[in-house]
Design a protein around this motif. Structure first.
Motif, mmCIF file in Angstrom:
data_model
loop_
_atom_site.group_PDB
_atom_site.id
_atom_site.type_symbol
_atom_site.label_atom_id
_atom_site.label_comp_id
_atom_site.label_asym_id
_atom_site.label_seq_id
_atom_site.Cartn_x
_atom_site.Cartn_y
_atom_site.Cartn_z
ATOM 1 N N ASN A 263 0.232 -2.940 -1.143
ATOM 2 C CA ASN A 263 -0.475 -3.388 0.059
ATOM 3 C C ASN A 263 0.215 -4.745 0.666
ATOM 4 O OD1 ASN A 263 -2.643 -3.258 2.435
ATOM 5 N ND2 ASN A 263 -3.926 -4.828 0.640
ATOM 6 N N LYS A 264 1.790 -4.729 1.818
ATOM 7 C CA LYS A 264 2.075 -5.311 2.034
ATOM 8 C C LYS A 264 0.460 -6.087 3.019
ATOM 9 C CE LYS A 264 4.560 -6.121 6.021
ATOM 10 N NZ LYS A 264 4.176 -7.466 5.879
ATOM 11 N N PRO A 265 1.386 -7.322 2.176
ATOM 12 C CA PRO A 265 -0.037 -8.688 3.620
ATOM 13 C C PRO A 265 0.553 -8.680 4.590
ATOM 14 C CG PRO A 265 0.883 -9.243 1.177
ATOM 15 C CD PRO A 265 1.970 -8.263 1.428
ATOM 16 N N TYR A 266 -0.026 -9.206 5.523
ATOM 17 C CA TYR A 266 1.152 -9.200 6.998
ATOM 18 C C TYR A 266 1.811 -10.952 6.847
ATOM 19 C CZ TYR A 266 0.038 -11.310 12.225
ATOM 20 O OH TYR A 266 0.002 -11.602 13.164
ATOM 21 N N LYS A 267 2.642 -10.804 7.563
ATOM 22 C CA LYS A 267 3.628 -11.101 8.057
ATOM 23 C C LYS A 267 4.945 -11.916 6.956
ATOM 24 C CE LYS A 267 1.930 -14.684 11.637
ATOM 25 N NZ LYS A 267 2.112 -16.456 11.976
ATOM 26 N N TRP A 268 4.408 -11.211 5.114
ATOM 27 C CA TRP A 268 5.224 -10.733 4.550
ATOM 28 C C TRP A 268 6.581 -9.775 5.064
ATOM 29 C CZ3 TRP A 268 4.969 -11.915 -1.721
ATOM 30 C CH2 TRP A 268 4.261 -12.759 -1.394
ATOM 31 N N THR A 269 7.838 -10.199 4.810
ATOM 32 C CA THR A 269 8.950 -9.236 5.135
ATOM 33 C C THR A 269 8.978 -7.817 3.638
ATOM 34 O OG1 THR A 269 10.532 -10.553 4.023
ATOM 35 C CG2 THR A 269 10.156 -10.863 6.787
ATOM 36 N N ALA B 289 -2.545 1.350 -3.845
ATOM 37 C CA ALA B 289 -1.460 0.000 -4.080
ATOM 38 C C ALA B 289 -1.994 -0.519 -4.276
ATOM 39 C CB ALA B 289 -1.655 -0.085 -3.205
ATOM 40 N N PHE B 290 -0.817 -1.938 -5.510
ATOM 41 C CA PHE B 290 -1.250 -2.947 -5.696
ATOM 42 C C PHE B 290 -1.452 -3.840 -4.963
ATOM 43 C CE2 PHE B 290 0.175 -0.822 -9.196
ATOM 44 C CZ PHE B 290 -0.491 -0.620 -10.161
ATOM 45 N N GLU B 291 -2.003 -5.334 -4.818
ATOM 46 C CA GLU B 291 -1.711 -6.323 -4.492
ATOM 47 C C GLU B 291 -0.548 -7.088 -5.042
ATOM 48 O OE1 GLU B 291 -3.801 -7.300 -1.442
ATOM 49 O OE2 GLU B 291 -5.061 -4.748 -1.345
ATOM 50 N N ILE B 292 0.139 -7.167 -4.031
ATOM 51 C CA ILE B 292 1.707 -8.045 -4.793
ATOM 52 C C ILE B 292 0.965 -9.010 -6.039
ATOM 53 C CG2 ILE B 292 2.016 -9.738 -2.880
ATOM 54 C CD1 ILE B 292 4.791 -8.133 -4.685
ATOM 55 N N VAL C 64 15.308 -3.371 -7.749
ATOM 56 C CA VAL C 64 13.987 -2.770 -7.026
ATOM 57 C C VAL C 64 14.792 -3.446 -6.194
ATOM 58 C CG1 VAL C 64 12.565 -4.676 -6.462
ATOM 59 C CG2 VAL C 64 12.708 -4.855 -8.556
ATOM 60 N N GLY C 65 14.351 -2.133 -5.435
ATOM 61 C CA GLY C 65 14.586 -1.750 -3.581
ATOM 62 C C GLY C 65 13.545 -0.840 -3.310
ATOM 63 N N HIS C 66 12.971 -1.205 -2.073
ATOM 64 C CA HIS C 66 11.849 -0.076 -1.079
ATOM 65 C C HIS C 66 12.341 0.853 -0.413
ATOM 66 C CE1 HIS C 66 13.348 -1.240 3.175
ATOM 67 N NE2 HIS C 66 13.813 -3.174 2.632
ATOM 68 N N ALA C 67 11.884 1.630 -0.339
ATOM 69 C CA ALA C 67 11.409 3.093 0.748
ATOM 70 C C ALA C 67 11.053 2.792 1.836
ATOM 71 C CB ALA C 67 11.379 4.319 -0.615
ATOM 72 N N GLY C 68 11.537 2.334 3.027
ATOM 73 C CA GLY C 68 11.051 2.141 4.255
ATOM 74 C C GLY C 68 11.015 0.541 3.867
ATOM 75 N N THR C 69 11.620 -0.284 5.939
ATOM 76 C CA THR C 69 10.941 -0.972 5.100
ATOM 77 C C THR C 69 10.121 -1.306 6.333
ATOM 78 O OG1 THR C 69 13.195 -1.339 5.796
ATOM 79 C CG2 THR C 69 11.510 -3.482 7.339
ATOM 80 N N LEU C 70 8.946 -2.038 7.039
ATOM 81 C CA LEU C 70 7.869 -2.052 7.092
ATOM 82 C C LEU C 70 7.968 -3.934 8.043
ATOM 83 C CD1 LEU C 70 4.214 -1.646 5.159
ATOM 84 C CD2 LEU C 70 5.396 -1.115 7.395
ATOM 85 N N ASP C 71 7.447 -4.288 9.257
ATOM 86 C CA ASP C 71 7.703 -5.134 9.762
ATOM 87 C C ASP C 71 6.975 -5.931 9.322
ATOM 88 O OD1 ASP C 71 9.429 -3.882 11.933
ATOM 89 O OD2 ASP C 71 7.902 -3.339 13.225
ATOM 90 N N PRO C 72 7.514 -7.155 9.428
ATOM 91 C CA PRO C 72 6.640 -8.372 9.411
ATOM 92 C C PRO C 72 5.353 -9.079 9.063
ATOM 93 C CG PRO C 72 8.399 -9.013 10.004
ATOM 94 C CD PRO C 72 8.519 -8.346 9.950
ATOM 95 N N LEU C 73 4.966 -7.800 10.941
ATOM 96 C CA LEU C 73 3.700 -8.477 11.569
ATOM 97 C C LEU C 73 2.984 -6.999 10.975
ATOM 98 C CD1 LEU C 73 4.033 -9.703 14.738
ATOM 99 C CD2 LEU C 73 3.917 -10.541 12.739
ATOM 100 N N ALA C 74 3.380 -6.188 10.437
ATOM 101 C CA ALA C 74 2.852 -4.847 10.074
ATOM 102 C C ALA C 74 2.175 -5.338 8.520
ATOM 103 C CB ALA C 74 3.709 -3.666 10.270
ATOM 104 N N THR C 75 1.222 -4.432 8.300
ATOM 105 C CA THR C 75 0.742 -4.167 6.642
ATOM 106 C C THR C 75 0.222 -2.824 5.747
ATOM 107 O OG1 THR C 75 -1.886 -3.716 7.293
ATOM 108 C CG2 THR C 75 -1.157 -5.968 7.224
ATOM 109 N N GLY C 76 0.466 -3.035 5.000
ATOM 110 C CA GLY C 76 0.138 -1.415 4.183
ATOM 111 C C GLY C 76 1.599 -1.027 3.345
#
Length: 242
Positions: free
Chosen positions: A24-30, A222-225, A49-61
């Motif tokens: 669960n990506k926090p706000y303002k984290w890239t 999802a887990f919190e980071i 380690v890699g991610h499957a689809g970028t989320l903008d820094p101002l997005a969460t989830g």
């Protein structure tokens, strides 16, 4: 009396063999911040380690992370349909199409009706043509577009075809309009917000965004980071760590 939260139950992980981790990506984290935090937590083990689809820094989830051998499956996970919820603010535009930059144009929204807002979603379902924001991570001439935009350079972007299966308005409290969108890989919700305001003739920008689904994965699972990072620290003490 405050109700105590039950401790999180973690599965048996085998990070080297490969895991799909839901964060669960926090706000303002890239998205790269998340990948870097996890990669560092695995040290001294040098783990992919890699991610499957970028989320903008101002997005969460929901951010889907792959480790070990499952990083080879990133393209497959990235191609899955995504679902987002968020808020569009009507009556003003920003250069980045979201709150990364300050509003630069303002419009009168006093005449807009709820019916107009709901009816105009039909122009943004199915296959549509969309211009990515110039403040985006897309590369041109080997450099991210947002770096060129921040220097004030004129940047040409090419339209791309994306598919929006659902575009639902869930709340109207002007100037804010809440929505839910199901869409294909590569869809820019910031561009959708900007284009939606243009269609209404009153301008708009994206003021809140949360990814709720990616394929069959849901943010509720999802887990919190930091809870995951702390758990990795604990299991690294085990002789069976792998």
């Amino acid at each position: 009396m405050v109700e105590e939260k039950e401790p999180r139950t973690f599965p048996e992980f085998n990070f080297t063999q490969g895991e799909v981790l839901l964060i669960n990506k926090p706000y303002k984290w890239t998205s790269f911040d998340i990948v870097g935090k996890l990669r560092n937590s695995f040290k001294p083990l040098k783990l992919k380690v890699g991610h499957a689809g970028t989320l903008d820094p101002l997005a969460t989830g929901l951010l889907v992370i792959c480790t070990g051998k499952l990083t080879k499956q990133i393209d497959t996970y990235q191609a899955e349909e995504k679902e987002y919820t968020g808020t569009i603010t009507l009556g003003s535009t920003t250069p980045s199409y979201d709150l990364e930059t300050e509003p630069d144009q303002f419009f009168d929204i006093s005449a807009i009706t709820e019916e107009q807002i709901k009816i105009n979603t039909k122009y943004f379902t199915g296959e549509i043509s969309q211009f990515p924001p110039i403040h985006s991570a897309i590369k041109k001439d080997g450099e991210r577009l947002y770096l060129k935009a921040r220097r004030g350079e004129d940047v040409e972007v090419t339209a791309r075809k994306v598919t929006i299966r659902e575009f639902e308005i869930t709340r109207i409290e002007l100037p804010e309009v809440d929505f839910r969108v199901s869409c294909s890989k590569g869809t820019y919700i910031r561009s959708l917000a900007h284009d939606f305001g243009k269609q209404l003739g009153i301008g708009a920008h994206l003021s809140k965004l949360r990814r709720t689904k990616s394929g069959n994965f849901h943010v509720n699972d999802a887990f919190e980071i930091m809870e995951l990072v702390n758990h990795i620290k604990e299991i690294k003490q085990s002789p069976d760590y792998k």
